[in-house]
Design a protein around this motif. Structure first.
Motif, PDB file in Angstrom:
ATOM      1  N   GLY A  74     -25.639  14.777  -3.329  1.00 57.70           N
ATOM      2  CA  GLY A  74     -24.713  13.672  -3.477  1.00 57.70           C
ATOM      3  C   GLY A  74     -23.345  14.010  -2.926  1.00 57.70           C
ATOM      4  O   GLY A  74     -23.114  15.126  -2.472  1.00 57.70           O
ATOM      5  N   THR A  75     -22.486  13.026  -2.976  1.00 56.81           N
ATOM      6  CA  THR A  75     -21.112  13.255  -2.547  1.00 56.81           C
ATOM      7  C   THR A  75     -20.164  12.634  -3.562  1.00 56.81           C
ATOM      8  O   THR A  75     -20.549  11.781  -4.356  1.00 56.81           O
ATOM      9  CB  THR A  75     -20.835  12.619  -1.167  1.00 56.81           C
ATOM     10  N   ASP A  76     -18.931  13.080  -3.520  1.00 51.45           N
ATOM     11  CA  ASP A  76     -17.930  12.668  -4.505  1.00 51.45           C
ATOM     12  C   ASP A  76     -16.836  11.857  -3.805  1.00 51.45           C
ATOM     13  O   ASP A  76     -16.352  12.246  -2.743  1.00 51.45           O
ATOM     14  CB  ASP A  76     -17.320  13.919  -5.146  1.00 51.45           C
ATOM     15  N   HIS A  77     -16.462  10.746  -4.417  1.00 52.82           N
ATOM     16  CA  HIS A  77     -15.423   9.917  -3.802  1.00 52.82           C
ATOM     17  C   HIS A  77     -14.059  10.612  -3.832  1.00 52.82           C
ATOM     18  O   HIS A  77     -13.164  10.242  -3.085  1.00 52.82           O
ATOM     19  CB  HIS A  77     -15.343   8.568  -4.504  1.00 52.82           C
ATOM     20  N   ALA A  78     -13.940  11.622  -4.690  1.00 51.22           N
ATOM     21  CA  ALA A  78     -12.747  12.483  -4.683  1.00 51.22           C
ATOM     22  C   ALA A  78     -11.449  11.705  -4.685  1.00 51.22           C
ATOM     23  O   ALA A  78     -10.648  11.791  -3.744  1.00 51.22           O
ATOM     24  CB  ALA A  78     -12.793  13.419  -3.485  1.00 51.22           C
ATOM     25  N   ALA A  79     -11.231  10.958  -5.741  1.00 51.23           N
ATOM     26  CA  ALA A  79     -10.103  10.043  -5.797  1.00 51.23           C
ATOM     27  C   ALA A  79      -8.779  10.601  -5.280  1.00 51.23           C
ATOM     28  O   ALA A  79      -8.238  10.115  -4.288  1.00 51.23           O
ATOM     29  CB  ALA A  79      -9.936   9.570  -7.233  1.00 51.23           C
ATOM     30  N   LEU A  80      -8.279  11.609  -5.946  1.00 54.52           N
ATOM     31  CA  LEU A  80      -6.935  12.081  -5.610  1.00 54.52           C
ATOM     32  C   LEU A  80      -6.836  12.704  -4.214  1.00 54.52           C
ATOM     33  O   LEU A  80      -5.937  12.354  -3.449  1.00 54.52           O
ATOM     34  CB  LEU A  80      -6.457  13.048  -6.700  1.00 54.52           C
ATOM     35  N   PRO A  81      -7.752  13.625  -3.858  1.00 53.80           N
ATOM     36  CA  PRO A  81      -7.654  14.232  -2.524  1.00 53.80           C
ATOM     37  C   PRO A  81      -7.764  13.196  -1.405  1.00 53.80           C
ATOM     38  O   PRO A  81      -6.996  13.247  -0.435  1.00 53.80           O
ATOM     39  CB  PRO A  81      -8.843  15.187  -2.476  1.00 53.80           C
ATOM     40  N   VAL A  82      -8.695  12.255  -1.554  1.00 53.58           N
ATOM     41  CA  VAL A  82      -8.856  11.238  -0.517  1.00 53.58           C
ATOM     42  C   VAL A  82      -7.594  10.367  -0.455  1.00 53.58           C
ATOM     43  O   VAL A  82      -7.062  10.089   0.610  1.00 53.58           O
ATOM     44  CB  VAL A  82     -10.096  10.360  -0.790  1.00 53.58           C
ATOM     45  N   ASN A  83      -7.135   9.986  -1.617  1.00 49.80           N
ATOM     46  CA  ASN A  83      -5.923   9.183  -1.689  1.00 49.80           C
ATOM     47  C   ASN A  83      -4.760   9.857  -0.965  1.00 49.80           C
ATOM     48  O   ASN A  83      -4.013   9.227  -0.219  1.00 49.80           O
ATOM     49  CB  ASN A  83      -5.566   8.969  -3.163  1.00 49.80           C
ATOM     50  N   ALA A  84      -4.652  11.166  -1.192  1.00 49.09           N
ATOM     51  CA  ALA A  84      -3.556  11.914  -0.565  1.00 49.09           C
ATOM     52  C   ALA A  84      -3.681  11.877   0.955  1.00 49.09           C
ATOM     53  O   ALA A  84      -2.677  11.726   1.666  1.00 49.09           O
ATOM     54  CB  ALA A  84      -3.567  13.357  -1.063  1.00 49.09           C
ATOM     55  N   ILE A  85      -4.921  11.990   1.439  1.00 47.21           N
ATOM     56  CA  ILE A  85      -5.134  11.977   2.894  1.00 47.21           C
ATOM     57  C   ILE A  85      -4.762  10.615   3.479  1.00 47.21           C
ATOM     58  O   ILE A  85      -4.041  10.523   4.479  1.00 47.21           O
ATOM     59  CB  ILE A  85      -6.608  12.312   3.219  1.00 47.21           C
ATOM     60  N   ILE A  86      -5.242   9.553   2.830  1.00 47.43           N
ATOM     61  CA  ILE A  86      -4.959   8.210   3.354  1.00 47.43           C
ATOM     62  C   ILE A  86      -3.454   7.929   3.329  1.00 47.43           C
ATOM     63  O   ILE A  86      -2.907   7.393   4.287  1.00 47.43           O
ATOM     64  CB  ILE A  86      -5.711   7.134   2.531  1.00 47.43           C
ATOM     65  N   GLU A  87      -2.819   8.324   2.251  1.00 48.06           N
ATOM     66  CA  GLU A  87      -1.370   8.063   2.181  1.00 48.06           C
ATOM     67  C   GLU A  87      -0.608   8.825   3.250  1.00 48.06           C
ATOM     68  O   GLU A  87       0.381   8.332   3.793  1.00 48.06           O
ATOM     69  CB  GLU A  87      -0.850   8.400   0.782  1.00 48.06           C
ATOM     70  N   ARG A  88      -1.099  10.021   3.565  1.00 48.81           N
ATOM     71  CA  ARG A  88      -0.439  10.785   4.619  1.00 48.81           C
ATOM     72  C   ARG A  88      -0.632  10.092   5.970  1.00 48.81           C
ATOM     73  O   ARG A  88       0.280   9.994   6.769  1.00 48.81           O
ATOM     74  CB  ARG A  88      -0.975  12.217   4.664  1.00 48.81           C
ATOM     75  N   GLN A  89      -1.861   9.592   6.172  1.00 47.29           N
ATOM     76  CA  GLN A  89      -2.125   8.847   7.415  1.00 47.29           C
ATOM     77  C   GLN A  89      -1.191   7.655   7.536  1.00 47.29           C
ATOM     78  O   GLN A  89      -0.609   7.417   8.590  1.00 47.29           O
ATOM     79  CB  GLN A  89      -3.571   8.349   7.438  1.00 47.29           C
ATOM     80  N   LEU A  90      -1.054   6.937   6.431  1.00 47.92           N
ATOM     81  CA  LEU A  90      -0.194   5.754   6.445  1.00 47.92           C
ATOM     82  C   LEU A  90       1.247   6.133   6.765  1.00 47.92           C
ATOM     83  O   LEU A  90       1.928   5.471   7.536  1.00 47.92           O
ATOM     84  CB  LEU A  90      -0.255   5.035   5.090  1.00 47.92           C
ATOM     85  N   MET A  91       1.667   7.254   6.171  1.00 50.49           N
ATOM     86  CA  MET A  91       3.031   7.690   6.387  1.00 50.49           C
ATOM     87  C   MET A  91       3.249   8.014   7.863  1.00 50.49           C
ATOM     88  O   MET A  91       4.275   7.661   8.452  1.00 50.49           O
ATOM     89  CB  MET A  91       3.315   8.909   5.519  1.00 50.49           C
ATOM     90  N   GLU A  92       2.252   8.687   8.449  1.00 44.68           N
ATOM     91  CA  GLU A  92       2.365   9.028   9.871  1.00 44.68           C
ATOM     92  C   GLU A  92       2.413   7.776  10.748  1.00 44.68           C
ATOM     93  O   GLU A  92       2.995   7.793  11.824  1.00 44.68           O
ATOM     94  CB  GLU A  92       1.186   9.929  10.295  1.00 44.68           C
ATOM     95  N   GLU A  93       1.797   6.701  10.243  1.00 44.02           N
ATOM     96  CA  GLU A  93       1.847   5.448  11.000  1.00 44.02           C
ATOM     97  C   GLU A  93       3.102   4.648  10.674  1.00 44.02           C
ATOM     98  O   GLU A  93       3.258   3.517  11.139  1.00 44.02           O
ATOM     99  CB  GLU A  93       0.615   4.593  10.680  1.00 44.02           C
ATOM    100  N   GLY A  94       3.935   5.199   9.841  1.00 44.67           N
ATOM    101  CA  GLY A  94       5.180   4.540   9.504  1.00 44.67           C
ATOM    102  C   GLY A  94       5.032   3.401   8.506  1.00 44.67           C
ATOM    103  O   GLY A  94       5.872   2.514   8.423  1.00 44.67           O
ATOM    104  N   THR A  95       3.962   3.410   7.741  1.00 46.02           N
ATOM    105  CA  THR A  95       3.802   2.353   6.739  1.00 46.02           C
ATOM    106  C   THR A  95       3.443   3.024   5.403  1.00 46.02           C
ATOM    107  O   THR A  95       3.530   4.238   5.263  1.00 46.02           O
ATOM    108  CB  THR A  95       2.716   1.349   7.189  1.00 46.02           C
ATOM    109  N   ASN A  96       3.089   2.222   4.405  1.00 47.46           N
ATOM    110  CA  ASN A  96       2.685   2.802   3.128  1.00 47.46           C
ATOM    111  C   ASN A  96       1.757   1.843   2.402  1.00 47.46           C
ATOM    112  O   ASN A  96       1.520   0.730   2.858  1.00 47.46           O
ATOM    113  CB  ASN A  96       3.900   3.130   2.262  1.00 47.46           C
TER     114      ASN A  96
END
Length: 877
Positions: free
Chosen positions: A80-102
């Motif tokens: 199985g795999t884990d949705h990994a709430a916090l780590p995934v969230n951190a990655i997406i938020e960093r991506q958003l930040m790099e794109e200049g949004t949030n």
RNA sequence: GGGUGAUUAGCUCAGUUGGCUAGAGCACCUCGUUUACACCGAGGGUGUCGGGGGUUCGAGUCCCUCAUCACCCACCA
């Protein structure tokens, strides 16, 4: 089939895996009459690609699972795999930040859409990589922590805990991460050392120290130890007016034992809203807790002229103001303190008081073994009562220490990715609020009430992973039927009935608290069963220099994929378990992979040779050992098989592997196959090849299966489906003859080697062993011949063989005599030791008989050897 | 402050309940191309098992102590 000279892993591995998967050998069968065996795969976080750490756990678990199948068990390895709430969230938020949004700009829906795309890609990559590693998991039972059935289990758990009063909502101080805008549990907080400035300020008649002046605006409680004589004149509850940052305030004296009289002046002021310790003090004395800093890390209006400033900016200005007011006493720039940061995302933690959901770990409402216990005491009991074994055992101490410090578990998170909290609120037109807690959303629509709104928070990732061993075994279709209670569901789920509790949880020691302990907690509570019987904790893999592999040092990270491309999955698998012990970290080294790539090639060439010798003369007749070598190798094989089984049963991967390696390379390839070249026992060679393929298969599934598929009809089918057979019977005494032959060969090699003599002849006078096995000895020792002869004095004798000698001229013997003298001295020392031991009265009285017998035997053998050496030395001296 | 682990060959590390002369892989040296394999074969190890003390007939292994390194937990305002 003609095999190429070298085993090229990448030519075969993908096809072999496809063959396995198509055949269904990995699919478990709960209705089978066989003994069941189950492992829950720790679901990797869907955050990109597999790491070496993942490769390690796949290897260990795959070895156990394949071994269980070979023992004739019905084995389930549930992936199985884990949705990994916090780590995934951190990655997406960093991506958003790099794109200049949030996330606020794009909104919850769009955020979740992006996240699903990201984890979907990660999942595909990771599942593919697990297959590349050879994981023999049951893919028909692939699970995901956000599956509907698993989500139901999460809700069921939440609701049951809520109804039992184990889950409560309360205003408590939590670890707030302003960067990710969520709180995290105590276990997710990391402390790093940082140099800072420590200020001492005058506070009325006191001097107080702080590293964080920006939190001190409303510090109106001044705390000291009750026994501190320096401040005996002040009584608990006394008030006094002091001049402070924004003018005079009324301070209240509080006496509390949390204050260390030896630190600083022994007096401190407290900021209950932003410090865990201060909060506890405030709780004890029922004091006000005013928020000073907002959730983004900025000062609130309470800070007066500093309102709205970030804490970093405000700090120096506040110090400046206090200095101007003459309240600054001292500045220490060398102060080292510990800054709390969020392990995931690395944001600095600012404690805040927030309304959150908690799991009470101390309330005694959990039925376990007929007693009402708290979650905490159940956790202690299962280990203490040995319901669950930790391997290695020393982690028990760490585990108990963690439980001793365990506080209520904060399970709500303000991030968007994860399981929603199954709580709904609504208000009526009069402003009255209602709360609904249920497995399914409320459906009623009463007059005068607004729509139900679900709690916006999500649950800690570990809340869902805590249910992993059983939520994955619930019948996924039945779970959609909400008329069934959870206990009925468990009863009617064949997988749960067959495979729970699972046999072993294999994972890294670093998530003992996060995950292992929480599985125990939630599973005992919800199912009344332990989640697993054994816990095997492997060590972490560090970079070659012994430091952690870290994204901040990209060169330190080794990608399993790259290793597999070069050396093959089998080589990587074996490298990861070679010479490694449980719970201990290992440093990555390419040398081990190369060694094991070579080992795969060795197996390959053994097969190549045997297949060539047998040609089309494969037969299925039971082999009959005839020569001493035959008996010896059959006996060694039985020993290896027994040893490997026993080691694997005890999770001794490294030792099992060492036995396999030694048997295949040293015993079989170097000795037996060489010896067999004189007169091949074809059925036995075929048997040996098949046996090592079976034995090596859990460790190196690809190369062994690849070879297996080249075997002629009648022996084919799938290696992955083969079970271990009872070893052939061997005559041990006849096998011992081969050990004597080995001794002669080794010595002959040594003498000819050190004297650089080639094509030497070995002679003997009426020696039955040499007469019978001369050609084997000649072949193994690279001698021209072994022939009977009359004694010739000037030749070199073999140790312990009075009538066996090499036809090396006496002149060369004089060169050899120095080595013989060294040997003689050594041998004399050995004899002296043994004689001393046997002369020791205490030894004779206390040592067990078999040890004494052994010593006596050694002594007599050593004496014979010495006499032989002496005789030879004398002849040349 | 509390705790855990490590310290064994040049390097990376095994060594199960104490018991034969302490092992592996890599590296290194010598020899060898004997038709399974040079990703090979044969031969080559003087290690104070971190220091000191103790228990024992016997300690790498058990106990005490010290040192160094790594990590975990708690956390001082």
């Amino acid at each position: 089939m003609k095999l190429p000279k070298q085993y090229e892993a990448k030519l075969y591995e993908a096809d072999i895996y496809a063959l396995w998967e198509k055949s269904g050998v990995f699919t478990a069968d709960p209705s089978s009459q066989k003994k069941h065996y189950a492992i829950s795969m720790p679901p990797p976080n869907e955050t990109g690609t597999l790491s070496l750490g993942h490769a390690l756990f796949i290897t260990l678990q795959d070895i156990l699972i394949r071994h269980a199948r070979q023992q004739g068990k019905d084995a389930l390895w549930l992936p199985g795999t884990d949705h990994a709430a916090l780590p995934v969230n951190a990655i997406i938020e960093r991506q958003l930040m790099e794109e200049g949004t949030n996330k606020h700009a794009i909104g919850r829906e769009e955020f979740l859409r992006r996240t699903r795309t990201f984890v979907g890609n990660s999942r595909d990559t990771m599942l593919k990589q697990m297959r590349i590693m050879g994981a023999s998991a049951d893919w028909t039972r692939l699970r995901y922590t956000l599956d509907d059935a698993l989500n139901r289990c999460v809700n069921e758990t939440f609701v049951k805990m809520y109804n039992d009063g184990l889950i409560y909502r309360g205003n408590r101080i939590v670890n707030w991460d302003p960067q990710l805008e969520t709180n995290v549990s105590d276990d997710e907080v990391m402390y790093v050392e940082e140099k800072g400035t420590f200020y001492t300020f005058r506070y009325g008649p006191f001097e107080i120290g702080t590293a964080r002046p920006e939190t001190k605006f409303r510090d109106k409680y001044v705390v000291m130890h009750p026994q501190d004589k320096r401040y005996a004149q002040y009584k608990h509850g006394d008030t006094l007016e002091v001049e402070w940052i924004n003018g005079p305030i009324i301070a209240t004296i509080i006496k509390d034992e949390a204050v260390d009289p030896k630190f600083g002046t022994g007096v401190m002021t407290i900021t209950p809203a932003h410090s865990l310790v201060d909060f506890d003090i405030a709780e004890r004395h029922n004091l006000d807790k005013e928020q000073i800093i907002d959730l983004h890390g900025n000062l609130l209006p309470i800070a007066g002229e500093f309102a709205g400033m970030s804490i970093d900016k405000a700090r120096s200005q506040i110090v400046k103001k206090l200095t101007e007011k003459g309240l600054l006493v001292n500045v220490d720039n060398k102060y080292v303190h510990h800054v709390a940061i969020n392990e995931r995302g690395r944001g600095v933690i600012e404690p805040q008081i927030r309304l959150q959901w908690f799991v009470d770990v101390n309330k005694p409402v959990v039925m376990w073994k007929g007693e009402n216990q708290s979650l905490k005491t159940v956790l202690q009991h299962v280990i203490r009562d040995e319901d669950i074994n930790l391997i290695p055992k020393r982690f028990e101490k760490v585990y108990f220490n963690w439980i001793d410090n365990l506080r209520d578990w904060c399970i709500s998170r303000q991030i968007w990715w994860g399981h929603r909290i199954p709580v709904w609120y609504r208000t009526n037109t009069d402003g009255r609020e209602e709360t609904y807690v249920g497995v399914q959303p409320p459906t009623d629509k009463n007059e005068g009430w607004h729509e139900w709104k679900q709690d916006p928070d999500t649950l800690d990732t570990w809340f869902s992973s805590a249910l992993w061993t059983w939520s994955t075994l619930i019948d996924q279709d039945l779970a959609a039927d909400y008329t069934l209670s959870l206990s009925e569901l468990l009863k009617r789920s064949p997988d749960f009935q067959a495979y729970h509790p699972t046999n072993v949880m294999e994972t890294g020691w670093d998530i003992l608290f996060f995950w292992v302990a929480r599985m125990v907690l939630a599973t005992t509570y919800m199912t009344g069963q332990i989640p697993f019987k054994d816990v095997y904790l492997h060590g972490l893999i560090r970079a070659e220099d012994g430091k952690k592999m870290s994204k901040s040092r990209p060169e330190s990270i080794i990608e399993p994929q790259e290793i597999i491309d070069h050396y093959g999955a089998d080589a990587l698998r074996m490298a990861l378990i070679m010479n490694v012990s449980p719970g201990n970290d290992q440093n990555w080294g390419r040398g081990k992979v190369e060694a094991n790539r070579n080992f795969c090639n060795k197996i390959w060439n053994i097969a190549r040779y045997i297949e060539t010798v047998l040609g089309n003369r494969w037969s299925t007749t039971t082999p009959i050992p005839t020569t001493p070598a035959d008996h010896w190798i059959v006996y060694q094989l039985a020993l290896a098989q027994q040893g490997i089984n026993k080691d694997l049963d005890n999770y001794k991967f490294s030792e099992a592997y060492a036995k396999l390696y030694r048997f295949i390379w040293n015993d079989l390839a170097d000795w037996y196959i060489e010896a067999s070249k004189v007169s091949p026992n074809r059925p036995l060679l075929a048997h040996l090849l098949q046996s090592i393929l079976v034995l090596a298969h859990p460790f190196a599934p690809f190369v062994t299966e690849t070879i297996w598929q080249t075997l002629p009809p009648g022996t084919n089918s799938l290696l992955a489906a083969q079970v271990l057979h009872k070893p052939l019977k061997a005559d041990k005494d006849k096998g011992v003859l081969f050990e004597k032959i080995q001794k002669i060969v080794v010595e002959a090699r040594l003498i000819t080697k050190s004297l650089n003599v080639r094509n030497a002849k070995l002679h003997h006078k009426n020696d039955p062993l040499l007469a019978a096995h001369g050609s084997v000895i000649a072949h193994l020792a690279h001698l021209e011949s072994v022939t009977p002869s009359e004694e010739a004095f000037e030749y070199i004798h073999l140790t312990g063989h009075e009538h066996v000698w090499l036809n090396i001229p006496k002149a060369k013997g004089y060169t050899f005599v120095r080595e013989l003298q060294v040997k003689q001295t050594e041998q004399e020392k050995v004899i002296q030791n043994l004689e001393n031991r046997l002369a020791n009265k205490a030894y004779m009285e206390h040592a067990p008989n078999n040890i004494i017998e052994e010593t006596k035997k050694q002594l007599s053998e050593a004496r014979i050897t010495l006499e032989s050496i002496k005789a030879e030395v004398n002849r040349f001296s």
